[in-house]
Scaffold this active site. Structure first.
Site, PDB file in Angstrom:
ATOM      1  N   GLY A  11      -4.708  -7.637  11.555  1.00 28.34           N
ATOM      2  CA  GLY A  11      -3.315  -7.984  11.238  1.00 28.34           C
ATOM      3  C   GLY A  11      -3.230  -8.942  10.058  1.00 28.34           C
ATOM      4  O   GLY A  11      -2.322  -9.770  10.000  1.00 28.34           O
ATOM      5  N   HIS A  12      -4.141  -8.796   9.095  1.00 32.32           N
ATOM      6  CA  HIS A  12      -4.204  -9.777   7.994  1.00 32.32           C
ATOM      7  C   HIS A  12      -3.005  -9.666   7.041  1.00 32.32           C
ATOM      8  O   HIS A  12      -2.803 -10.541   6.208  1.00 32.32           O
ATOM      9  CB  HIS A  12      -5.494  -9.595   7.188  1.00 32.32           C
ATOM     10  CG  HIS A  12      -5.461  -8.391   6.311  1.00 32.32           C
ATOM     11  ND1 HIS A  12      -5.640  -7.126   6.796  1.00 32.32           N
ATOM     12  CD2 HIS A  12      -5.204  -8.247   4.985  1.00 32.32           C
ATOM     13  CE1 HIS A  12      -5.519  -6.258   5.810  1.00 32.32           C
ATOM     14  NE2 HIS A  12      -5.255  -6.919   4.703  1.00 32.32           N
ATOM     15  N   GLY A  14       0.136  -9.577   8.071  1.00 37.36           N
ATOM     16  CA  GLY A  14       1.312 -10.184   8.705  1.00 37.36           C
ATOM     17  C   GLY A  14       1.391 -11.691   8.517  1.00 37.36           C
ATOM     18  O   GLY A  14       0.536 -12.292   7.860  1.00 37.36           O
ATOM     19  N   VAL A  16       0.979 -14.202  10.667  1.00 37.07           N
ATOM     20  CA  VAL A  16      -0.113 -14.966  11.276  1.00 37.07           C
ATOM     21  C   VAL A  16      -1.457 -14.626  10.628  1.00 37.07           C
ATOM     22  O   VAL A  16      -2.199 -15.508  10.195  1.00 37.07           O
ATOM     23  CB  VAL A  16      -0.181 -14.676  12.796  1.00 37.07           C
ATOM     24  CG1 VAL A  16      -1.400 -15.335  13.419  1.00 37.07           C
ATOM     25  CG2 VAL A  16       1.087 -15.156  13.486  1.00 37.07           C
ATOM     26  N   CYS A 110       6.937 -16.354  24.603  1.00 37.53           N
ATOM     27  CA  CYS A 110       7.896 -15.591  25.422  1.00 37.53           C
ATOM     28  C   CYS A 110       7.250 -14.983  26.657  1.00 37.53           C
ATOM     29  O   CYS A 110       7.923 -14.345  27.454  1.00 37.53           O
ATOM     30  CB  CYS A 110       8.608 -14.535  24.590  1.00 37.53           C
ATOM     31  SG  CYS A 110       7.539 -13.206  24.133  1.00 37.53           S
ATOM     32  N   THR A 165       4.024 -21.192  19.756  1.00 37.59           N
ATOM     33  CA  THR A 165       5.470 -21.269  19.843  1.00 37.59           C
ATOM     34  C   THR A 165       6.079 -20.448  18.700  1.00 37.59           C
ATOM     35  O   THR A 165       5.354 -19.736  17.999  1.00 37.59           O
ATOM     36  CB  THR A 165       5.886 -22.759  19.764  1.00 37.59           C
ATOM     37  OG1 THR A 165       7.260 -22.840  20.068  1.00 37.59           O
ATOM     38  CG2 THR A 165       5.611 -23.365  18.385  1.00 37.59           C
ATOM     39  N   ASN A 166       7.389 -20.533  18.460  1.00 38.48           N
ATOM     40  CA  ASN A 166       8.008 -19.763  17.360  1.00 38.48           C
ATOM     41  C   ASN A 166       7.397 -20.175  16.026  1.00 38.48           C
ATOM     42  O   ASN A 166       7.314 -21.364  15.725  1.00 38.48           O
ATOM     43  CB  ASN A 166       9.520 -20.015  17.318  1.00 38.48           C
ATOM     44  CG  ASN A 166      10.241 -19.387  18.501  1.00 38.48           C
ATOM     45  OD1 ASN A 166       9.678 -19.299  19.593  1.00 38.48           O
ATOM     46  ND2 ASN A 166      11.453 -18.939  18.286  1.00 38.48           N
ATOM     47  N   LEU A 167       7.002 -19.175  15.238  1.00 42.10           N
ATOM     48  CA  LEU A 167       6.294 -19.435  13.984  1.00 42.10           C
ATOM     49  C   LEU A 167       7.178 -19.108  12.796  1.00 42.10           C
ATOM     50  O   LEU A 167       8.074 -18.275  12.895  1.00 42.10           O
ATOM     51  CB  LEU A 167       5.047 -18.558  13.925  1.00 42.10           C
ATOM     52  CG  LEU A 167       4.089 -18.726  15.101  1.00 42.10           C
ATOM     53  CD1 LEU A 167       3.063 -17.607  15.106  1.00 42.10           C
ATOM     54  CD2 LEU A 167       3.396 -20.087  15.039  1.00 42.10           C
ATOM     55  N   HIS A 180      13.204 -12.979  12.925  1.00 40.67           N
ATOM     56  CA  HIS A 180      13.493 -14.112  13.805  1.00 40.67           C
ATOM     57  C   HIS A 180      14.519 -15.015  13.125  1.00 40.67           C
ATOM     58  O   HIS A 180      14.864 -14.826  11.956  1.00 40.67           O
ATOM     59  CB  HIS A 180      12.214 -14.894  14.100  1.00 40.67           C
ATOM     60  CG  HIS A 180      11.344 -14.205  15.103  1.00 40.67           C
ATOM     61  ND1 HIS A 180      10.211 -13.524  14.755  1.00 40.67           N
ATOM     62  CD2 HIS A 180      11.465 -14.075  16.441  1.00 40.67           C
ATOM     63  CE1 HIS A 180       9.669 -13.002  15.838  1.00 40.67           C
ATOM     64  NE2 HIS A 180      10.409 -13.322  16.877  1.00 40.67           N
ATOM     65  N   ASP A 270      22.037 -15.022  23.091  1.00 39.06           N
ATOM     66  CA  ASP A 270      21.394 -16.331  22.935  1.00 39.06           C
ATOM     67  C   ASP A 270      19.906 -16.268  23.256  1.00 39.06           C
ATOM     68  O   ASP A 270      19.111 -17.032  22.718  1.00 39.06           O
ATOM     69  CB  ASP A 270      22.026 -17.339  23.916  1.00 39.06           C
ATOM     70  CG  ASP A 270      23.139 -18.140  23.259  1.00 39.06           C
ATOM     71  OD1 ASP A 270      23.239 -18.129  22.013  1.00 39.06           O
ATOM     72  OD2 ASP A 270      23.912 -18.771  24.005  1.00 39.06           O
TER      73      ASP A 270
HETATM   74  P1  GDP Z   1      13.777 -15.605  20.293  1.00 39.43           P
HETATM   75  O1  GDP Z   1      13.202 -16.959  20.026  1.00 39.43           O
HETATM   76  O2  GDP Z   1      12.805 -14.651  20.907  1.00 39.43           O
HETATM   77  O3  GDP Z   1      15.068 -15.686  21.081  1.00 39.43           O
HETATM   78  O4  GDP Z   1      14.108 -14.886  18.903  1.00 39.43           O
HETATM   79  P2  GDP Z   1      14.989 -15.209  17.600  1.00 39.43           P
HETATM   80  O5  GDP Z   1      14.239 -16.071  16.662  1.00 39.43           O
HETATM   81  O6  GDP Z   1      15.394 -13.863  17.083  1.00 39.43           O
HETATM   82  O7  GDP Z   1      16.303 -15.957  18.081  1.00 39.43           O
HETATM   83  C1  GDP Z   1      16.343 -17.313  18.425  1.00 39.43           C
HETATM   84  C2  GDP Z   1      17.774 -17.782  18.608  1.00 39.43           C
HETATM   85  O8  GDP Z   1      18.407 -17.848  17.319  1.00 39.43           O
HETATM   86  C3  GDP Z   1      18.656 -16.879  19.471  1.00 39.43           C
HETATM   87  O9  GDP Z   1      19.474 -17.704  20.264  1.00 39.43           O
HETATM   88  C4  GDP Z   1      19.489 -16.146  18.420  1.00 39.43           C
HETATM   89  O10 GDP Z   1      20.747 -15.700  18.918  1.00 39.43           O
HETATM   90  C5  GDP Z   1      19.676 -17.246  17.380  1.00 39.43           C
HETATM   91  N1  GDP Z   1      20.095 -16.762  16.060  1.00 39.43           N
HETATM   92  C6  GDP Z   1      21.126 -17.270  15.335  1.00 39.43           C
HETATM   93  N2  GDP Z   1      21.291 -16.592  14.183  1.00 39.43           N
HETATM   94  C7  GDP Z   1      20.297 -15.658  14.147  1.00 39.43           C
HETATM   95  C8  GDP Z   1      19.959 -14.665  13.182  1.00 39.43           C
HETATM   96  O11 GDP Z   1      20.582 -14.488  12.146  1.00 39.43           O
HETATM   97  N3  GDP Z   1      18.854 -13.899  13.481  1.00 39.43           N
HETATM   98  C9  GDP Z   1      18.132 -14.075  14.630  1.00 39.43           C
HETATM   99  N4  GDP Z   1      17.058 -13.290  14.849  1.00 39.43           N
HETATM  100  N5  GDP Z   1      18.466 -14.987  15.568  1.00 39.43           N
HETATM  101  C10 GDP Z   1      19.534 -15.772  15.334  1.00 39.43           C
END
Ligand code: GDP
Length: 312
Positions: A11-12, A14, A16, A110, A165-167, A180, A270
């Site tokens: 996955g080089h 992408g 990560v 997640c 966590t979220n990257l 994301h 959300d």
């Molecule tokens: P999650 O962390 O798996 O929920 O994935 P996301 O990064 O897609 O979303 C995180 C939060 O950001 C959620 O509550 C979304 O509703 C909110 N969010 C707000 N605006 C956006 C947008 O434009 N794109 C995405 N993907 N999420 C958004």
């Protein structure tokens, strides 16, 4: 890992994998192998076996995955579960068959229950119901963890699983439908500024909280753990603090210098209310993130404006 060791970064291309590759190269690792998804389809068992037979990597970073934001997960649930289960099964099984010394599998925060106590400790895995918006992806990642642990028990392998966590960072997916929140908001605020739009639409209520780790910190943590961590239990990688989506939107708006308004589209989901990782297992080993959120957003924004529109 010795500097001459043969290391396969799956996955080089992408977010990560590209950061891990960059970091390994920067540290002087010379014997790296990688294949694009066009050259090697990791969902194809025979092709993966053939690749391992030929290359015989000693170390594997399993960063290949089908990933996406909240909307992509609900739109393509079949692809998210199938692609990920196939990639993990093939790479982990071939790593066992061809004697890989150590494999590091990248999971995701997640995998934890939707209403897990915060901050989330590693032992909360499988203690409650998952968030429905990304359940197929989460189940595939849990399968990857179980594969590593089961192979360690049955075949005495050294396959570790890390849960970032979220990257975010350079090379992220900036497509507004599938990305994301971080890349989506960087792009939305930038384009609203350039096009002088009166407002930016942000999804949901703004109340969910998320923790964000800059991708170079993640790469650093992965290489650190490849060297230092040999336990069967999973280990979280994060920064130890989170921020609401509302605060994040305001911070990006300020960094991008957009002067208009924010409109909240509450018809969009959300997702999980909060997913802050407990990182005490990682910090007790002596690792800590270096890049602050503001710094990381600025680096990502600068990368985005330099690189994203290049081919337009
Ligand atoms: P999650 O962390 O798996 O929920 O994935 P996301 O990064 O897609 O979303 C995180 C939060 O950001 C959620 O509550 C979304 O509703 C909110 N969010 C707000 N605006 C956006 C947008 O434009 N794109 C995405 N993907 N999420 C958004």
């Amino acid at each position: 890992m010795e500097k001459t060791a043969k290391i396969y970064v799956a996955g080089h291309g992408g977010l990560v994998g590209s950061a891990i590759k960059r970091r390994l190269e920067g540290l002087g690792y010379k014997n790296l192998v990688y294949k694009s998804s066009k050259e090697l389809d990791l969902r194809d068992s025979l092709a993966v076996k053939h690749f391992f037979e030929l290359e015989k990597p000693e170390y594997v970073f399993l960063a290949a995955a089908k990933v996406g934001g909240i909307l992509a997960n609900s739109k393509y649930p079949g692809q998210f579960i199938y692609d990920n289960i196939m990639i993990e099964s093939n790479v982990i099984h071939s790593s066992h068959l061809y004697g890989v010394k150590k494999l590091l599998f990248l999971g995701s925060s997640c995998i934890y229950p939707k209403f897990a106590p915060q901050p989330i400790k590693e032992e909360y895995l499988l203690s409650g119901e998952l968030e429905p918006t990304n359940m197929p992806y989460a189940v595939a990642k849990i399968a990857g963890i179980q594969l590593c642990q089961a192979y360690n028990r049955e075949y005495n392998t050294n396959f570790i699983s890390v849960m970032p966590t979220n990257l975010y960072g350079p090379n992220d997916n900036f497509d507004l439908e599938t990305s994301h929140v971080m890349p989506a908001l960087i792009r939305k605020f930038h384009e609203a500024k350039v096009n002088k739009l009166p407002y930016v639409e942000v999804w949901g209520t703004g109340t969910p909280r998320r923790e964000f780790l800059y991708i170079d910190d993640l790469a650093d943590a992965c290489i650190f753990l490849m060297d230092k961590y040999n336990q069967n239990e999973i280990i979280n990688i994060g920064v130890g603090e989170d921020i609401s989506i509302r605060e994040l939107a305001l911070l990006i708006k300020e960094i991008v210098e957009y002067k208009g308004d924010i409109i909240w589209n509450t018809s969009k989901p959300d997702g999980t209310p909060r997913k802050l990782l407990d990182i005490s297992r990682l910090t007790s080993l002596g690792w800590k993130a270096k890049v602050s959120l503001r710094e990381g957003i600025l680096l990502t924004y600068n990368w985005f404006i330099k690189n994203y529109y290049k081919n337009d």
